[in-house]
Enzyme design. Structure first.
Site, mmCIF file in Angstrom:
data_model
loop_
_atom_site.group_PDB
_atom_site.id
_atom_site.type_symbol
_atom_site.label_atom_id
_atom_site.label_comp_id
_atom_site.label_asym_id
_atom_site.label_seq_id
_atom_site.Cartn_x
_atom_site.Cartn_y
_atom_site.Cartn_z
ATOM 1 N N GLU A 1 68.883 -12.816 46.631
ATOM 2 C CA GLU A 1 68.477 -11.442 46.974
ATOM 3 C C GLU A 1 68.718 -11.116 48.443
ATOM 4 O OE1 GLU A 1 66.554 -13.975 46.696
ATOM 5 O OE2 GLU A 1 64.896 -13.852 48.117
ATOM 6 N N CYS B 146 63.530 -20.094 45.132
ATOM 7 C CA CYS B 146 62.903 -20.861 46.216
ATOM 8 C C CYS B 146 61.438 -21.175 45.901
ATOM 9 C CB CYS B 146 63.080 -20.109 47.533
ATOM 10 S SG CYS B 146 62.969 -21.190 48.953
ATOM 11 N N HIS C 260 68.379 -18.062 48.059
ATOM 12 C CA HIS C 260 67.897 -16.672 47.938
ATOM 13 C C HIS C 260 69.042 -15.714 47.655
ATOM 14 C CE1 HIS C 260 63.741 -17.032 49.588
ATOM 15 N NE2 HIS C 260 64.238 -18.121 50.142
HETATM 16 N N1 GLN Z 1 58.960 -23.709 51.767
HETATM 17 C C1 GLN Z 1 58.451 -22.763 50.834
HETATM 18 C C2 GLN Z 1 57.469 -23.402 49.844
HETATM 19 O O1 GLN Z 1 57.277 -24.563 49.882
HETATM 20 C C3 GLN Z 1 59.564 -22.093 50.075
HETATM 21 C C4 GLN Z 1 60.425 -21.322 51.019
HETATM 22 C C5 GLN Z 1 61.004 -20.069 50.444
HETATM 23 O O2 GLN Z 1 60.605 -19.586 49.387
HETATM 24 N N2 GLN Z 1 61.900 -19.477 51.190
HETATM 25 O O3 GLN Z 1 56.904 -22.721 49.057
#
Ligand code: GLN
Length: 191
Positions: A171, A79, A169
């Site tokens: 995890e 992410c 994610h």
């Molecule tokens: N929206 C976050 C970003 O732009 C990422 C979201 C996440 O890691 N769950 O960094």
């Protein structure tokens, strides 16, 4: 094998727990001094890419990590971690480690679909649970990048050499298969 987890911000504890469940030794990277230890791979967790990127620079970790990854350190970004590794971010003014030849789109699913759960195929593994939280997706990949998973026609997991990224994610679910994939990738078994 020892895997480092970037522990500046975000969901790093869940990655540590996944590694513990796999019986893999772990260490946290919180400051430059932690880089002196030897480790075989690095996980960059979800969270806020802008905050993590800022902390990386302030702590003097940005250049050493970038060099380490460019020199072949296996890395797994989830992410925000994907955004830190992306060479291009379509809707952001800056990039961060930028070691991977992908174009990412931040907060890409709009407000309604900001967070969602699905199950989809991951190349070489099969169907796995995927939890998305204000996630990015990958809009374009370079020639050296292999797409590993797609959801609704959008790339959500990819690999370039020893760099692995997921928009979701792994995890946050009980399923350990993506972490296991990373461990095998480091060991040279996952192709
Ligand atoms: N929206 C976050 C970003 O732009 C990422 C979201 C996440 O890691 N769950 O960094």
């Amino acid at each position: 094998m020892r895997i480092a987890v970037l522990a500046l911000q975000g969901a790093f504890i869940e990655h540590e727990q996944a590694l513990a469940r796999l019986g893999v030794e772990m260490l946290e990277i919180r400051r430059l001094q932690d880089m002196k230890a030897s480790f075989d791979g690095l996980i960059i967790p979800g969270g806020e890419s802008t905050v993590q990127g800022k902390l990386l620079r302030e702590l003097g970790l940005h250049q050493p990590l970038r060099q380490h990854i460019a020199a072949g350190l296996p890395v797994f970004g989830t992410c925000a971690g994907l955004l830190l590794l992306a060479g291009r971010i379509e809707n952001d003014t800056r990039v961060h480690l930028a070691t991977m030849d992908i174009t990412a789109v931040r907060n890409a699913y709009g407000r309604q679909l900001g967070s969602f759960y699905t199950e989809a195929d991951f190349r070489g593994i099969g169907k796995i649970p995927m939890t998305f939280i204000r996630a990015p997706y990958i809009a374009a990949v370079g020639a050296a990048v292999q797409t590993l998973a797609e959801v609704n026609g959008r790339i959500v997991a990819a690999r370039q050499g020893m760099q692995l990224v997921t928009a979701f994610h792994p995890e946050l679910n009980d399923d350990l298969s993506v972490h296991r994939y990373f461990v095998e990738m480091i060991a040279g078994a996952a192709v």
